[in-house]
Structure formats: structure tokens, C-alpha cells
Design a protein around this motif. Structure first.
Motif, PDB file in Angstrom:
ATOM      1  N   TRP A  58      67.315  77.185  37.621  1.00  0.00           N
ATOM      2  CA  TRP A  58      67.320  76.083  38.585  1.00  0.00           C
ATOM      3  C   TRP A  58      67.960  76.478  39.915  1.00  0.00           C
ATOM      4  CZ3 TRP A  58      63.939  72.606  37.915  1.00  0.00           C
ATOM      5  CH2 TRP A  58      63.545  72.224  36.634  1.00  0.00           C
ATOM      6  N   VAL A  59      68.889  77.423  39.879  1.00  0.00           N
ATOM      7  CA  VAL A  59      69.449  77.934  41.137  1.00  0.00           C
ATOM      8  C   VAL A  59      68.370  78.667  41.931  1.00  0.00           C
ATOM      9  CG1 VAL A  59      71.076  79.583  42.139  1.00  0.00           C
ATOM     10  CG2 VAL A  59      71.833  78.048  40.323  1.00  0.00           C
ATOM     11  N   GLN A  61      65.178  78.154  41.637  1.00  0.00           N
ATOM     12  CA  GLN A  61      64.245  77.109  42.069  1.00  0.00           C
ATOM     13  C   GLN A  61      64.727  76.422  43.344  1.00  0.00           C
ATOM     14  OE1 GLN A  61      61.098  77.106  41.056  1.00  0.00           O
ATOM     15  NE2 GLN A  61      61.070  75.090  40.109  1.00  0.00           N
ATOM     16  N   LEU A  62      66.023  76.187  43.422  1.00  0.00           N
ATOM     17  CA  LEU A  62      66.585  75.526  44.597  1.00  0.00           C
ATOM     18  C   LEU A  62      66.330  76.333  45.870  1.00  0.00           C
ATOM     19  CD1 LEU A  62      68.417  73.488  46.081  1.00  0.00           C
ATOM     20  CD2 LEU A  62      70.368  74.869  45.332  1.00  0.00           C
ATOM     21  N   VAL A  66      63.918  75.522  49.220  1.00  0.00           N
ATOM     22  CA  VAL A  66      64.403  75.511  50.605  1.00  0.00           C
ATOM     23  C   VAL A  66      63.554  76.429  51.471  1.00  0.00           C
ATOM     24  CG1 VAL A  66      66.335  76.101  52.112  1.00  0.00           C
ATOM     25  CG2 VAL A  66      66.759  74.889  49.968  1.00  0.00           C
ATOM     26  N   LEU A 141      61.993  68.414  43.736  1.00  0.00           N
ATOM     27  CA  LEU A 141      62.596  69.231  44.793  1.00  0.00           C
ATOM     28  C   LEU A 141      61.717  69.251  46.037  1.00  0.00           C
ATOM     29  CD1 LEU A 141      63.935  72.225  42.662  1.00  0.00           C
ATOM     30  CD2 LEU A 141      65.317  70.519  43.862  1.00  0.00           C
ATOM     31  N   MET A 170      71.064  66.977  46.361  1.00  0.00           N
ATOM     32  CA  MET A 170      70.559  68.106  45.593  1.00  0.00           C
ATOM     33  C   MET A 170      71.379  68.365  44.332  1.00  0.00           C
ATOM     34  SD  MET A 170      70.727  71.942  47.035  1.00  0.00           S
ATOM     35  CE  MET A 170      72.492  71.753  47.221  1.00  0.00           C
ATOM     36  N   LEU A 174      69.822  68.545  40.590  1.00  0.00           N
ATOM     37  CA  LEU A 174      69.822  69.797  39.827  1.00  0.00           C
ATOM     38  C   LEU A 174      70.511  69.631  38.480  1.00  0.00           C
ATOM     39  CD1 LEU A 174      70.494  72.661  42.408  1.00  0.00           C
ATOM     40  CD2 LEU A 174      68.392  72.177  41.169  1.00  0.00           C
TER      41      LEU A 174
END
Length: 221
Positions: A58-59, A61-62, A66, A141, A170, A174
Motif C-alpha cells: 500500500w505504500v 500504491q500511494l 501520486v 486513491l 490519505m 490507507l
């Protein structure tokens, strides 16, 4: 009127897809970012345990969200935005951006999943459940950062501003996605799942509604 708005939205989505296909360097840049990031994680920790794998996914993905979504408004200069303002309704414009970024983020999500399973191992026990969760997470997201990118575009298209504004929203998103995805790694039923899905769906609907209501006022500036 509705059919005209739908045609405008569809035309703008096709325009963004054609631009993406012609300017492949942006897509390949994000692809390289995903592969290199996951590969470096593999060199550092090899095959992580389930909780670490889920958190790292997920990090990644973040940061993919962006980088992928910020450029959707960055590539629209002031002259082009003024041209679109004279042709289409602002709600059709923001709806097209939302749809296009959902498609883009869905593709990036599948690529991220493939890279993570290739380089970091595959601890997922419920594959189809995990696939559904990450696609829903990618949509959430993309909706969030599309709205933030639209706001940041009015401030000299500052991508850093988008990340700063999105930080308070966010983090809970998350954490929610990470908790929902945990059921993919265990065979025991996780209580509270329906409530978490309802929260995520409500957040998505709220973001879409805010985007459609607020963007016409932003575009006038």
C-alpha cells in the motif's frame, strides 16, 4: 442535455487515453518506478512476512497514485484549460478526469501486484478477494488524488501541494485499505469487514460528489 454531457465526458476520456498512448514516456516512467522500487525492497528485506508485505504494497500504491495522477492536470496548461472551458461543461471535464484516472490506476494496481508477487513472494491465500480489494483501493486513491490535483492545479500546478493536502485524508484511507486487505492473508473471518467496505464506499461517493460540486467554481478562477 444529459446525453450531451455524456458525449463530452466520453470524448475527453478518449482524448486522455490517446495522449497517454502517444506520450508513452510518462507511462514507462511510472512502470520503471514500480519495478525499481519493488526490486530495491526485495534487495533490502527479501521475502517479507504477511503484515510487512501488505504494508509495503500500500505504500508503493500511494506513491504510484501520486506520480500517476499528478500529471493528469500538470499536462493541461492554462491555454488548454481555457480552450476546454469554452467547449465543455466543467462537470464533464472533471468526470472525464475521474474516469481516466480510475482506468490508469487500475492498470498500475495490477502491475504493482504482479511486481510485488514476483519480487517479494506471494503470501496471499485468497487471491480473488485480494484482487478485488486492491482494485477498489486503486479506485479510491485515484478519486482522492484527482480531486486534490484539480485543486492544486489552481496553485500553479504544484504537485507537492496535492500531497500535503491529501495527507490527513490519505492516512485513514490507507489504514482502512490495509485492514480490509488483511483477510487475503488469513483464513479466519475478520469481523467488521462489511462496515469497513461501507466506509470506503461512502468516502468514494463523497469525493465524487465534492469533485462535481466544487470543480465548476474552481475552474472559473
Amino acid at each position: 442535455m444529459k446525453s450531451s454531457a455524456f458525449r463530452q465526458t466520453l470524448t475527453l476520456v478518449k482524448k486522455d487515453i490517446l495522449l497517454e498512448l502517444r506520450q508513452k514516456y510518462a507511462f514507462y516512467g511510472i512502470l520503471l518506478y514500480i519495478i525499481s522500487t519493488v526490486f530495491v525492497i526485495n534487495l533490502m528485506i527479501d521475502k517479507p512476512e504477511e503484515k510487512i508485505w501488505n504494508a509495503l504494497f500500500w505504500v508503493v500504491q500511494l506513491f504510484v497514485a501520486v506520480n500517476a495522477i499528478a500529471k493528469s492536470f500538470v499536462q493541461e496548461n492554462r491555454g488548454r484549460l481555457l480552450y476546454f472551458y469554452s467547449l465543455v461543461h466543467p462537470r464533464s471535464f472533471i468526470a472525464a478526469k475521474l474516469i481516466y484516472n480510475i482506468i490508469l490506476m487500475s492498470v498500475m494496481t495490477l502491475i504493482t501486484m504482479g511486481c510485488c508477487m514476483l519480487f517479494l513472494g506471494n503470501p496471499v491465500t485468497s487471491f480473488w478477494y485480494f484482487l478485488g480489494v486492491i482494485l477498489l483501493g486503486g479506485i479510491s486513491l485515484s478519486l482522492l488524488f484527482t480531486m486534490l490535483a484539480a485543486i492544486a492545479a489552481q496553485a500553479n500546478q504544484n504537485a507537492a501541494l496535492m500531497a500535503i493536502m491529501g495527507f490527513p485524508i490519505m492516512l485513514p484511507l490507507l489504514m482502512l485499505l490495509s485492514n480490509i486487505a488483511k483477510s487475503s492473508f488469513i483464513t479466519v473471518y475478520q469481523p467488521g469487514l462489511p462496515k469497513m467496505f461501507l466506509m470506503m464506499g461512502s468516502m468514494d461517493i463523497l469525493i465524487i460528489a465534492l469533485s462535481l460540486v466544487l470543480f465548476p467554481f474552481l475552474w472559473k478562477d
